[in-house]
Design a protein around this motif. Sequence first.
Motif, PDB file in Angstrom:
ATOM      1  N   GLU A 209       0.848  -1.278  -0.096  1.00  0.00           N
ATOM      2  CA  GLU A 209      -0.138   0.007   0.083  1.00  0.00           C
ATOM      3  C   GLU A 209       0.732   1.347   0.141  1.00  0.00           C
ATOM      4  OE1 GLU A 209      -3.302   1.932   3.085  1.00  0.00           O
ATOM      5  OE2 GLU A 209      -3.622   0.014   2.440  1.00  0.00           O
ATOM      6  N   THR A 210       0.615   2.229  -0.850  1.00  0.00           N
ATOM      7  CA  THR A 210       1.311   3.472  -1.245  1.00  0.00           C
ATOM      8  C   THR A 210       0.633   4.577  -0.990  1.00  0.00           C
ATOM      9  OG1 THR A 210       0.894   3.400  -3.559  1.00  0.00           O
ATOM     10  CG2 THR A 210       2.872   2.429  -2.913  1.00  0.00           C
ATOM     11  N   VAL A 211      -0.559   4.633  -0.605  1.00  0.00           N
ATOM     12  CA  VAL A 211      -1.460   5.982  -0.609  1.00  0.00           C
ATOM     13  C   VAL A 211      -1.506   6.434   0.713  1.00  0.00           C
ATOM     14  CG1 VAL A 211      -3.115   5.208  -2.192  1.00  0.00           C
ATOM     15  CG2 VAL A 211      -3.471   4.450   0.271  1.00  0.00           C
ATOM     16  N   GLU A 212      -1.674   7.664   1.206  1.00  0.00           N
ATOM     17  CA  GLU A 212      -1.479   8.122   2.560  1.00  0.00           C
ATOM     18  C   GLU A 212      -2.389   7.660   3.360  1.00  0.00           C
ATOM     19  OE1 GLU A 212      -2.511  12.438   2.215  1.00  0.00           O
ATOM     20  OE2 GLU A 212      -4.329  12.138   1.194  1.00  0.00           O
ATOM     21  N   GLU A 213      -2.288   7.544   4.695  1.00  0.00           N
ATOM     22  CA  GLU A 213      -2.900   7.073   5.821  1.00  0.00           C
ATOM     23  C   GLU A 213      -4.020   8.143   6.064  1.00  0.00           C
ATOM     24  OE1 GLU A 213      -1.161   5.598   9.254  1.00  0.00           O
ATOM     25  OE2 GLU A 213       0.542   4.918   8.030  1.00  0.00           O
ATOM     26  N   ARG A 214      -5.076   7.473   6.375  1.00  0.00           N
ATOM     27  CA  ARG A 214      -6.294   8.251   6.970  1.00  0.00           C
ATOM     28  C   ARG A 214      -6.836   7.858   8.058  1.00  0.00           C
ATOM     29  NH1 ARG A 214      -9.487  10.313   1.264  1.00  0.00           N
ATOM     30  NH2 ARG A 214      -7.967  11.423   0.642  1.00  0.00           N
ATOM     31  N   ILE A 215      -8.185   8.408   8.360  1.00  0.00           N
ATOM     32  CA  ILE A 215      -8.598   7.784   9.738  1.00  0.00           C
ATOM     33  C   ILE A 215      -8.772   6.313   9.514  1.00  0.00           C
ATOM     34  CG2 ILE A 215     -10.610   8.077  11.251  1.00  0.00           C
ATOM     35  CD1 ILE A 215     -11.145  10.817   9.815  1.00  0.00           C
ATOM     36  N   ALA A 216      -8.398   5.611  10.578  1.00  0.00           N
ATOM     37  CA  ALA A 216      -8.554   4.238  10.642  1.00  0.00           C
ATOM     38  C   ALA A 216      -9.968   3.655  10.771  1.00  0.00           C
ATOM     39  CB  ALA A 216      -7.396   3.715  11.747  1.00  0.00           C
ATOM     40  N   TYR A 217     -10.180   2.679  10.269  1.00  0.00           N
ATOM     41  CA  TYR A 217     -11.598   1.970  10.320  1.00  0.00           C
ATOM     42  C   TYR A 217     -12.146   1.866  11.738  1.00  0.00           C
ATOM     43  CZ  TYR A 217      -9.668  -2.540  10.908  1.00  0.00           C
ATOM     44  OH  TYR A 217      -9.138  -3.725  11.383  1.00  0.00           O
ATOM     45  N   GLY A 218     -11.364   1.706  12.693  1.00  0.00           N
ATOM     46  CA  GLY A 218     -11.674   1.451  13.986  1.00  0.00           C
ATOM     47  C   GLY A 218     -11.848   2.714  14.878  1.00  0.00           C
ATOM     48  N   GLU A 219     -11.346   3.695  14.462  1.00  0.00           N
ATOM     49  CA  GLU A 219     -11.093   4.864  15.203  1.00  0.00           C
ATOM     50  C   GLU A 219     -12.503   5.805  15.261  1.00  0.00           C
ATOM     51  OE1 GLU A 219      -8.445   9.141  15.189  1.00  0.00           O
ATOM     52  OE2 GLU A 219      -8.039   7.473  13.819  1.00  0.00           O
ATOM     53  N   ASP A 220     -12.880   6.128  16.340  1.00  0.00           N
ATOM     54  CA  ASP A 220     -14.166   6.897  16.539  1.00  0.00           C
ATOM     55  C   ASP A 220     -13.747   8.519  16.207  1.00  0.00           C
ATOM     56  OD1 ASP A 220     -16.431   7.891  17.241  1.00  0.00           O
ATOM     57  OD2 ASP A 220     -16.099   7.787  19.392  1.00  0.00           O
ATOM     58  N   ILE A 221     -14.638   8.708  14.970  1.00  0.00           N
ATOM     59  CA  ILE A 221     -14.619  10.038  14.491  1.00  0.00           C
ATOM     60  C   ILE A 221     -14.980  11.170  15.475  1.00  0.00           C
ATOM     61  CG2 ILE A 221     -15.203  11.643  12.431  1.00  0.00           C
ATOM     62  CD1 ILE A 221     -15.405   9.249  10.895  1.00  0.00           C
ATOM     63  N   ASP A 222     -16.008  10.979  16.115  1.00  0.00           N
ATOM     64  CA  ASP A 222     -16.664  12.018  16.961  1.00  0.00           C
ATOM     65  C   ASP A 222     -16.878  11.419  18.264  1.00  0.00           C
ATOM     66  OD1 ASP A 222     -17.905  14.422  17.838  1.00  0.00           O
ATOM     67  OD2 ASP A 222     -19.523  14.420  16.429  1.00  0.00           O
ATOM     68  N   LYS A 223     -15.989  11.744  19.218  1.00  0.00           N
ATOM     69  CA  LYS A 223     -15.989  11.123  20.407  1.00  0.00           C
ATOM     70  C   LYS A 223     -17.073  11.859  21.307  1.00  0.00           C
ATOM     71  CE  LYS A 223     -11.399   9.573  20.763  1.00  0.00           C
ATOM     72  NZ  LYS A 223     -10.028   9.512  21.629  1.00  0.00           N
ATOM     73  N   LYS A 224     -17.503  13.012  20.741  1.00  0.00           N
ATOM     74  CA  LYS A 224     -18.420  13.831  21.763  1.00  0.00           C
ATOM     75  C   LYS A 224     -19.803  13.111  21.673  1.00  0.00           C
ATOM     76  CE  LYS A 224     -20.063  16.815  17.725  1.00  0.00           C
ATOM     77  NZ  LYS A 224     -20.024  18.175  17.542  1.00  0.00           N
ATOM     78  N   ASP A 225     -19.849  12.315  20.821  1.00  0.00           N
ATOM     79  CA  ASP A 225     -21.268  11.358  20.776  1.00  0.00           C
ATOM     80  C   ASP A 225     -21.303  10.292  21.635  1.00  0.00           C
ATOM     81  OD1 ASP A 225     -22.178  13.162  18.783  1.00  0.00           O
ATOM     82  OD2 ASP A 225     -21.416  11.605  17.166  1.00  0.00           O
ATOM     83  N   GLU A 226     -20.173  10.060  22.439  1.00  0.00           N
ATOM     84  CA  GLU A 226     -20.099   8.880  23.347  1.00  0.00           C
ATOM     85  C   GLU A 226     -21.306   8.982  24.639  1.00  0.00           C
ATOM     86  OE1 GLU A 226     -16.166   8.506  24.682  1.00  0.00           O
ATOM     87  OE2 GLU A 226     -15.430   7.844  22.809  1.00  0.00           O
ATOM     88  N   GLY A 227     -21.876   8.058  24.810  1.00  0.00           N
ATOM     89  CA  GLY A 227     -22.883   8.209  26.030  1.00  0.00           C
ATOM     90  C   GLY A 227     -24.258   8.805  25.447  1.00  0.00           C
ATOM     91  N   ARG A 228     -24.445   9.361  24.356  1.00  0.00           N
ATOM     92  CA  ARG A 228     -25.505  10.045  23.938  1.00  0.00           C
ATOM     93  C   ARG A 228     -26.538   9.175  23.016  1.00  0.00           C
ATOM     94  NH1 ARG A 228     -24.842  15.887  21.465  1.00  0.00           N
ATOM     95  NH2 ARG A 228     -23.660  14.630  19.821  1.00  0.00           N
ATOM     96  N   THR A 229     -27.694   9.238  23.143  1.00  0.00           N
ATOM     97  CA  THR A 229     -28.849   8.446  22.415  1.00  0.00           C
ATOM     98  C   THR A 229     -28.571   9.050  20.830  1.00  0.00           C
ATOM     99  OG1 THR A 229     -30.640   9.728  22.864  1.00  0.00           O
ATOM    100  CG2 THR A 229     -30.197   7.910  24.528  1.00  0.00           C
ATOM    101  N   LYS A 230     -29.505   8.205  20.233  1.00  0.00           N
ATOM    102  CA  LYS A 230     -29.403   8.288  18.667  1.00  0.00           C
ATOM    103  C   LYS A 230     -30.420   9.849  18.643  1.00  0.00           C
ATOM    104  CE  LYS A 230     -31.221   6.808  14.253  1.00  0.00           C
ATOM    105  NZ  LYS A 230     -31.978   5.404  13.598  1.00  0.00           N
ATOM    106  N   GLU A 231     -31.537   9.928  19.359  1.00  0.00           N
ATOM    107  CA  GLU A 231     -32.189  11.271  19.305  1.00  0.00           C
ATOM    108  C   GLU A 231     -31.417  12.298  19.843  1.00  0.00           C
ATOM    109  OE1 GLU A 231     -33.107   8.449  20.766  1.00  0.00           O
ATOM    110  OE2 GLU A 231     -34.782   7.740  19.417  1.00  0.00           O
ATOM    111  N   GLU A 232     -30.708  12.202  20.490  1.00  0.00           N
ATOM    112  CA  GLU A 232     -29.829  13.515  21.034  1.00  0.00           C
ATOM    113  C   GLU A 232     -28.826  13.880  20.023  1.00  0.00           C
ATOM    114  OE1 GLU A 232     -29.821  12.751  25.881  1.00  0.00           O
ATOM    115  OE2 GLU A 232     -28.109  11.759  24.652  1.00  0.00           O
ATOM    116  N   ILE A 233     -28.194  12.785  19.372  1.00  0.00           N
ATOM    117  CA  ILE A 233     -27.081  13.067  18.463  1.00  0.00           C
ATOM    118  C   ILE A 233     -27.794  13.712  17.115  1.00  0.00           C
ATOM    119  CG2 ILE A 233     -25.684  12.163  16.579  1.00  0.00           C
ATOM    120  CD1 ILE A 233     -25.106   9.731  18.676  1.00  0.00           C
ATOM    121  N   GLU A 234     -29.036  13.335  16.690  1.00  0.00           N
ATOM    122  CA  GLU A 234     -29.684  14.034  15.642  1.00  0.00           C
ATOM    123  C   GLU A 234     -30.081  15.672  15.824  1.00  0.00           C
ATOM    124  OE1 GLU A 234     -33.124  11.355  14.848  1.00  0.00           O
ATOM    125  OE2 GLU A 234     -31.910   9.878  13.844  1.00  0.00           O
TER     126      GLU A 234
END
Length: 453
Positions: A209-234
């Motif tokens: 693989e020669t392309v640049e690294e990006r956000i890994a597939y297992g990494e949480d993009i938005d940690k501020k959504d932790e512990g919140r319900t789906k309705e709160e996120i929406e």
Amino acid sequence: ELSCGTLVVDLFVKDCPKACLNFLKLAKLKYYNNNLIFLVEKNFLIQSGDPTGTGKGGRSIFGILNEKSIGNGEKEAQNFKRGSQSPKHAPSMKTVGYFEDEIRPDIELNKKGLLCMANTGPNTNTSQFFVTLRGDDLEYLNGKHTIFGEVVEGLETLDTLGEVFVDEKHRPYQDVRILHTFVLDDPFPDPDGLIAPDKSPETLRPGEETVEERIAYGEDIDKKDEGRTKEEIEESIRKEQAKSRAEVLEMMGDLPDAEIKPPENVLFVCKLNPITMDEDLELIFSRFGEIKECEIIRDRETGESLQYAFIEFTTEEQSQEAYFKMNNVVVDDRRIKVDFSQSVAKIWNKWSMSKRAPGTIKPIPKMHDSKEGNKNTPHSYTTRSDTSNRERFPNSDRHNHRSERRSHRDRHEKHRHRDRDRHEKHRNRDKDRGRDHRRDRYRSRSRSRERHR
């Protein structure tokens, strides 16, 4: 198994034996493990099968076996960077392992989830493949790509893949990878020299693989959504979108400030009866508290009601009580709708007036009676003050002005119709005169011919 779900595919081993053998043996070698899905085009296709992640690499099982038989596999594997290697170190046709197309006229691209070989032209198949995300408007690809399988389970995973965020080259911002490949049934015997590994590779990225690294597939993009319900996120997403729209309106000059909020003591009333007057509406809503202003919005030219109004109370509690008790109430045979106003027009007017520099306010000519002064008397002016239309023009005067305009318009229409009738009458008279003149001239000619005879 993908980083976003699981796909189960059936292969057309009888119709496309060579493409199916290539796909199965590469899966056995764990060749596809950790490969990037480097191309995602919404409602079109996804593409993978290139260990370099560029879309320019990949080898077939035939090329890998030829490389081992030649004996220079390790050297070429180190130099195999398609697109950046020099011609001296470029992999040969044998090590890449192109194989011919297997086009079947009875198998067409007409459904979602079809598994096809990707190529750069006729008979240039290697390891890259794509999966369709729709079933219509793909006829132009028929006859160009080998269709060797279809997805039988996991179509919802394809839907998830089609919605990922991508850049201008259609590569996802967060990596989507093939984690594992499992062969459930292999009807083809293993070719000579094929040795399947005992376990999957431990590295998260292929060595090629020669392309640049990006956000890994297992990494949480938005940690501020932790512990919140789906309705709160929406709800949070809706607030962010509303804020961004307000910022755009501020840049365009339609809002004084992106953080501005509408007053909470003003109600919006709609679906009014056209005959309902301001005084009637104010009397009905006055039982909930003191009303600072009640105005039915009317047409500027005709003065007719536009069937909606704004009612401003002195406190928020009064407006809330009026909202809960007056919504869906029948007024003048109409069931009205009541809601809290979202208009910031008055705030905007006050802000725009306060931002003007002193002495730049446009003067308004003051009307005076022609009987009291002569035409040579200079006009007097007054400045526009920050007062409401109601203070400057009382309701009675405003209705008088409108009635005067209507009467003037009626007189104008009357004169216009009278002039039109007069012109029509003259036109008909001229036609009759012309007809009589032609008749007399014809008779005179007839008499002269009789005398001549």
